[in-house]
Design a protein around this motif. Structure first.
Motif, PDB file in Angstrom:
ATOM      1  N   ARG A  79      20.069 -45.290 -29.324  1.00  0.00           N
ATOM      2  CA  ARG A  79      20.466 -43.899 -29.515  1.00  0.00           C
ATOM      3  C   ARG A  79      20.411 -43.579 -31.003  1.00  0.00           C
ATOM      4  O   ARG A  79      20.920 -44.337 -31.811  1.00  0.00           O
ATOM      5  CB  ARG A  79      21.880 -43.655 -28.995  1.00  0.00           C
ATOM      6  N   TYR A  80      19.802 -42.471 -31.319  1.00  0.00           N
ATOM      7  CA  TYR A  80      19.725 -42.012 -32.706  1.00  0.00           C
ATOM      8  C   TYR A  80      20.647 -40.815 -32.849  1.00  0.00           C
ATOM      9  O   TYR A  80      20.217 -39.678 -32.999  1.00  0.00           O
ATOM     10  CB  TYR A  80      18.284 -41.659 -33.072  1.00  0.00           C
ATOM     11  N   LEU A 116      20.865 -33.705 -36.688  1.00  0.00           N
ATOM     12  CA  LEU A 116      21.220 -34.764 -37.630  1.00  0.00           C
ATOM     13  C   LEU A 116      19.963 -35.381 -38.242  1.00  0.00           C
ATOM     14  O   LEU A 116      19.953 -35.707 -39.434  1.00  0.00           O
ATOM     15  CB  LEU A 116      22.064 -35.828 -36.936  1.00  0.00           C
ATOM     16  N   LEU A 117      18.907 -35.522 -37.461  1.00  0.00           N
ATOM     17  CA  LEU A 117      17.641 -36.025 -37.987  1.00  0.00           C
ATOM     18  C   LEU A 117      17.132 -35.113 -39.094  1.00  0.00           C
ATOM     19  O   LEU A 117      16.720 -35.588 -40.153  1.00  0.00           O
ATOM     20  CB  LEU A 117      16.598 -36.148 -36.875  1.00  0.00           C
ATOM     21  N   ALA A 118      17.173 -33.808 -38.876  1.00  0.00           N
ATOM     22  CA  ALA A 118      16.731 -32.858 -39.896  1.00  0.00           C
ATOM     23  C   ALA A 118      17.580 -32.980 -41.159  1.00  0.00           C
ATOM     24  O   ALA A 118      17.049 -32.960 -42.273  1.00  0.00           O
ATOM     25  CB  ALA A 118      16.785 -31.434 -39.349  1.00  0.00           C
ATOM     26  N   ASP A 119      18.895 -33.144 -40.997  1.00  0.00           N
ATOM     27  CA  ASP A 119      19.776 -33.330 -42.155  1.00  0.00           C
ATOM     28  C   ASP A 119      19.421 -34.598 -42.920  1.00  0.00           C
ATOM     29  O   ASP A 119      19.363 -34.604 -44.152  1.00  0.00           O
ATOM     30  CB  ASP A 119      21.245 -33.402 -41.714  1.00  0.00           C
ATOM     31  N   CYS A 120      19.187 -35.690 -42.203  1.00  0.00           N
ATOM     32  CA  CYS A 120      18.835 -36.963 -42.842  1.00  0.00           C
ATOM     33  C   CYS A 120      17.502 -36.847 -43.586  1.00  0.00           C
ATOM     34  O   CYS A 120      17.361 -37.359 -44.703  1.00  0.00           O
ATOM     35  CB  CYS A 120      18.768 -38.086 -41.807  1.00  0.00           C
ATOM     36  N   ILE A 157      11.693 -43.652 -27.912  1.00  0.00           N
ATOM     37  CA  ILE A 157      12.521 -44.857 -27.910  1.00  0.00           C
ATOM     38  C   ILE A 157      13.887 -44.586 -27.282  1.00  0.00           C
ATOM     39  O   ILE A 157      14.406 -45.409 -26.535  1.00  0.00           O
ATOM     40  CB  ILE A 157      12.691 -45.396 -29.341  1.00  0.00           C
ATOM     41  N   GLY A 158      14.464 -43.435 -27.607  1.00  0.00           N
ATOM     42  CA  GLY A 158      15.788 -43.110 -27.082  1.00  0.00           C
ATOM     43  C   GLY A 158      16.203 -41.716 -27.484  1.00  0.00           C
ATOM     44  O   GLY A 158      15.472 -41.011 -28.172  1.00  0.00           O
ATOM     45  N   PRO A 159      17.408 -41.300 -27.064  1.00  0.00           N
ATOM     46  CA  PRO A 159      17.904 -39.967 -27.390  1.00  0.00           C
ATOM     47  C   PRO A 159      18.075 -39.781 -28.903  1.00  0.00           C
ATOM     48  O   PRO A 159      18.494 -40.702 -29.603  1.00  0.00           O
ATOM     49  CB  PRO A 159      19.262 -39.900 -26.695  1.00  0.00           C
ATOM     50  N   VAL A 160      17.751 -38.574 -29.382  1.00  0.00           N
ATOM     51  CA  VAL A 160      17.799 -38.269 -30.812  1.00  0.00           C
ATOM     52  C   VAL A 160      18.616 -37.000 -31.026  1.00  0.00           C
ATOM     53  O   VAL A 160      18.397 -35.997 -30.348  1.00  0.00           O
ATOM     54  CB  VAL A 160      16.380 -38.058 -31.391  1.00  0.00           C
ATOM     55  N   ALA A 191      18.240 -45.842 -40.797  1.00  0.00           N
ATOM     56  CA  ALA A 191      17.552 -47.121 -40.585  1.00  0.00           C
ATOM     57  C   ALA A 191      16.184 -46.888 -39.949  1.00  0.00           C
ATOM     58  O   ALA A 191      15.190 -47.514 -40.348  1.00  0.00           O
ATOM     59  CB  ALA A 191      18.399 -48.037 -39.712  1.00  0.00           C
ATOM     60  N   ALA A 192      16.130 -45.980 -38.988  1.00  0.00           N
ATOM     61  CA  ALA A 192      14.851 -45.668 -38.343  1.00  0.00           C
ATOM     62  C   ALA A 192      13.891 -45.022 -39.334  1.00  0.00           C
ATOM     63  O   ALA A 192      12.692 -45.346 -39.344  1.00  0.00           O
ATOM     64  CB  ALA A 192      15.074 -44.755 -37.142  1.00  0.00           C
TER      65      ALA A 192
END
Length: 63
Positions: A7-8, A45-49, A38-41, A16-17
């Motif tokens: 889970r991301y 939060l991905l955009a923030d990272c 691979i799994g739920p994202v 890490a990803a």
């Protein structure tokens, strides 16, 4: 026995990803689709990272 997918949904897992994808030189526009296979994202939060490390849609991830 149940298979657990990755889970991301935390900053730590996403960062890490992103480090791994940077090493593979994955284009920025492909990051979310790759992770989703691979799994739920958590896409917000991905955009923030990605913003935190200076990535945007116009640049490729480069090590």
């Amino acid at each position: 026995m149940r298979n657990q997918s990755v889970r991301y949904d935390t900053r730590e897992s996403l960062m890490a990803a992103l480090v791994e994808l940077m090493a593979l030189q994955i284009p920025v526009e492909d990051v979310a689709p790759v992770l989703c296979t691979i799994g739920p994202v958590d896409l917000d939060l991905l955009a923030d990272c990605m913003n935190d490390i200076g990535l945007n849609d116009n640049r490729a991830i480069a090590a």
